[in-house]
Design a protein around this motif. Structure first.
Motif, PDB file in Angstrom:
ATOM      1  N   THR A 192       0.811  -1.209   0.000  1.00 19.15           N
ATOM      2  CA  THR A 192       0.000   0.000   0.000  1.00 19.15           C
ATOM      3  C   THR A 192       0.854   1.273   0.000  1.00 19.15           C
ATOM      4  OG1 THR A 192      -0.143  -0.095   2.395  1.00 19.15           O
ATOM      5  CG2 THR A 192      -1.929  -1.107   1.163  1.00 19.15           C
ATOM      6  N   LYS A 193       2.095   1.174   0.440  1.00 13.99           N
ATOM      7  CA  LYS A 193       2.969   2.345   0.526  1.00 13.99           C
ATOM      8  C   LYS A 193       3.525   2.704  -0.853  1.00 13.99           C
ATOM      9  CE  LYS A 193       7.380   3.653   2.478  1.00 13.99           C
ATOM     10  NZ  LYS A 193       8.557   3.128   3.135  1.00 13.99           N
ATOM     11  N   SER A 194       3.265   3.939  -1.300  1.00 15.23           N
ATOM     12  CA  SER A 194       3.814   4.416  -2.576  1.00 15.23           C
ATOM     13  C   SER A 194       4.935   5.403  -2.298  1.00 15.23           C
ATOM     14  CB  SER A 194       2.740   5.117  -3.401  1.00 15.23           C
ATOM     15  OG  SER A 194       1.872   4.192  -3.974  1.00 15.23           O
ATOM     16  N   VAL A 195       6.000   5.319  -3.086  1.00 16.10           N
ATOM     17  CA  VAL A 195       7.118   6.248  -2.972  1.00 16.10           C
ATOM     18  C   VAL A 195       7.381   6.880  -4.336  1.00 16.10           C
ATOM     19  CG1 VAL A 195       8.238   5.093  -1.025  1.00 16.10           C
ATOM     20  CG2 VAL A 195       8.801   4.402  -3.333  1.00 16.10           C
ATOM     21  N   ASP A 196       7.946   8.092  -4.314  1.00 15.45           N
ATOM     22  CA  ASP A 196       8.342   8.770  -5.542  1.00 15.45           C
ATOM     23  C   ASP A 196       9.827   8.537  -5.767  1.00 15.45           C
ATOM     24  OD1 ASP A 196       5.811   9.908  -6.094  1.00 15.45           O
ATOM     25  OD2 ASP A 196       6.199  11.506  -4.649  1.00 15.45           O
ATOM     26  N   ILE A 197      10.202   8.203  -7.009  1.00 11.23           N
ATOM     27  CA  ILE A 197      11.587   7.941  -7.368  1.00 11.23           C
ATOM     28  C   ILE A 197      12.070   9.105  -8.230  1.00 11.23           C
ATOM     29  CG2 ILE A 197      13.168   6.274  -8.391  1.00 11.23           C
ATOM     30  CD1 ILE A 197      11.460   5.093  -6.120  1.00 11.23           C
ATOM     31  N   PHE A 198      13.190   9.738  -7.821  1.00 15.80           N
ATOM     32  CA  PHE A 198      13.746  10.893  -8.514  1.00 15.80           C
ATOM     33  C   PHE A 198      15.170  10.609  -8.984  1.00 15.80           C
ATOM     34  CE2 PHE A 198      10.618  12.600  -5.590  1.00 15.80           C
ATOM     35  CZ  PHE A 198       9.941  13.520  -6.368  1.00 15.80           C
TER      36      PHE A 198
END
Length: 83
Positions: A10-16
């Motif tokens: 359920t945990k979403s992360v942003d990748i930069f």
């Protein structure tokens, strides 16, 4: 070997990109460890044009591979930042 868990976390992360700070994708990450591989089925929103290449600075940040029989991107160390 076992397949990755079929139920996405359920945990979403942003990748930069660390080079130019461009957002590469949103990823449903499981666990609290470092980002080593990204299963393609868990990428919820993709901002890249060419897979594994930053659209802004053209830096290669990942390689296409199979992990446990599932398509994935193997992240090159130090090329991406997780937020």
């Amino acid at each position: 070997m076992a397949k990755p868990n079929s139920k996405a976390p359920t945990k979403s992360v942003d990748i930069f990109c660390t080079n130019c700070q461009q957002q590469l994708f949103r990823y449903k990450k499981g666990g609290k460890g470092a980002l080593i591989k990204c299963f393609k089925e868990r990428i919820s929103k993709d901002f890249t044009v060419i897979e594994g290449v930053c659209p802004e600075c053209k830096t290669v940040f990942a390689r296409d591979t199979l992990v446990r029989g599932t398509p994935a991107l193997k992240v090159i160390g130090g090329k991406v930042r997780v937020k």
